[in-house]
Design an enzyme around this catalytic site. Sequence first.
Site, PDB file in Angstrom:
ATOM      1  CG  HIS A 115      42.106  31.417  45.726  1.00 18.27           C
ATOM      2  ND1 HIS A 115      43.092  31.422  46.700  1.00 18.27           N
ATOM      3  CD2 HIS A 115      42.259  32.595  45.053  1.00 18.27           C
ATOM      4  CE1 HIS A 115      43.788  32.538  46.625  1.00 18.27           C
ATOM      5  NE2 HIS A 115      43.313  33.275  45.631  1.00 18.27           N
ATOM      6  CG  HIS A 179      46.601  41.489  42.031  1.00 14.50           C
ATOM      7  ND1 HIS A 179      47.289  41.029  40.930  1.00 14.50           N
ATOM      8  CD2 HIS A 179      46.333  40.380  42.781  1.00 14.50           C
ATOM      9  CE1 HIS A 179      47.412  39.718  41.000  1.00 14.50           C
ATOM     10  NE2 HIS A 179      46.855  39.293  42.120  1.00 14.50           N
TER      11      HIS A 179
END
Length: 313
Positions: A115, A179
């Site tokens: 992805h 993140h």
Amino acid sequence: MALALCRMSHSPLLNLPGPRLDLLDEVHAAIAEAAEFVRAYDPDLVVIFSPDHYNGFFYRAMHPFCIGMYASAVGDYGTHIGALDVPTDLAADCAKAVLGADVDVAVSASMDVDHGTVQPLEKLFGTATARPVIPIFINAIAAPLGPLRRCRALGTAVGTFLSTLDLRVLVIGSGGLSHSPPVPTLHSADPQVRERIVHGQPLTPAQRQARQTVVMEAAKSFAAGNSDLQPLNPAWDQRFLEIIDNGHLSDLDRWSNSFVTHEGGSLAHEIRTWISAFAAMAVAGPYQTKVRYYKQAADLIAGFAIRTAVPIP
């Protein structure tokens, strides 16, 4: 040659239930603005710098950089599955040029992408196969990692090659910013997971579903403030974006890997794709960023950012 750029974060949670609808509406509106920029530019060729999340690259041979001469998407998190439209000869020429510029890069005639590569293509073009694409993998997850200056050197070498083409080229970078999602490491993984991230056994449908559930539950806890994951760091994200927007890429050479991890989290190293993409763009001269978007998106476990850029006339 004509050159333009689109840089965007990715998140599997964009394709999963859970994130707040108002957040998704805002993020998708920003993506739509970037997609309109791409549509108006109408590139002949896409070059995408992207990471991998132990779906195509593994510790049995973890390359810092790899150019795909063929690529197939694994279809994680509901993204496209199957071959991408990779111009094999052009990708090989790109690799030769990069090696000739003293940047050590691997090549793959059987690259698997996830992805991190496919989501931006789908969001910007509607489908992952809408344009010919040269995928360039940058390791941003599997320590040890090289210095950020090597990512800038990679981007410069790729941009120099692109400058020789009589094509309209769109450079995409995928990932970041701050993140620290639940991704295994070589030293923390249990034996079964360690075996997979070393030797690369494909996930079964049940394993992929379990992995998806872990991500969804982690995001739910993180957004609620009940998580041990490292918090997002919007101040650090904005500092990085300011450097990028002003074209001061060499300033990032001073950022150590430990600094990036401490300030941005384990997967903040995906800023490497930003550095390479903007370094490629800078070969065409000073640039100006157009679409500018940033959101501290706890529901996506990411400081989510988008930039488009064109050369200054």
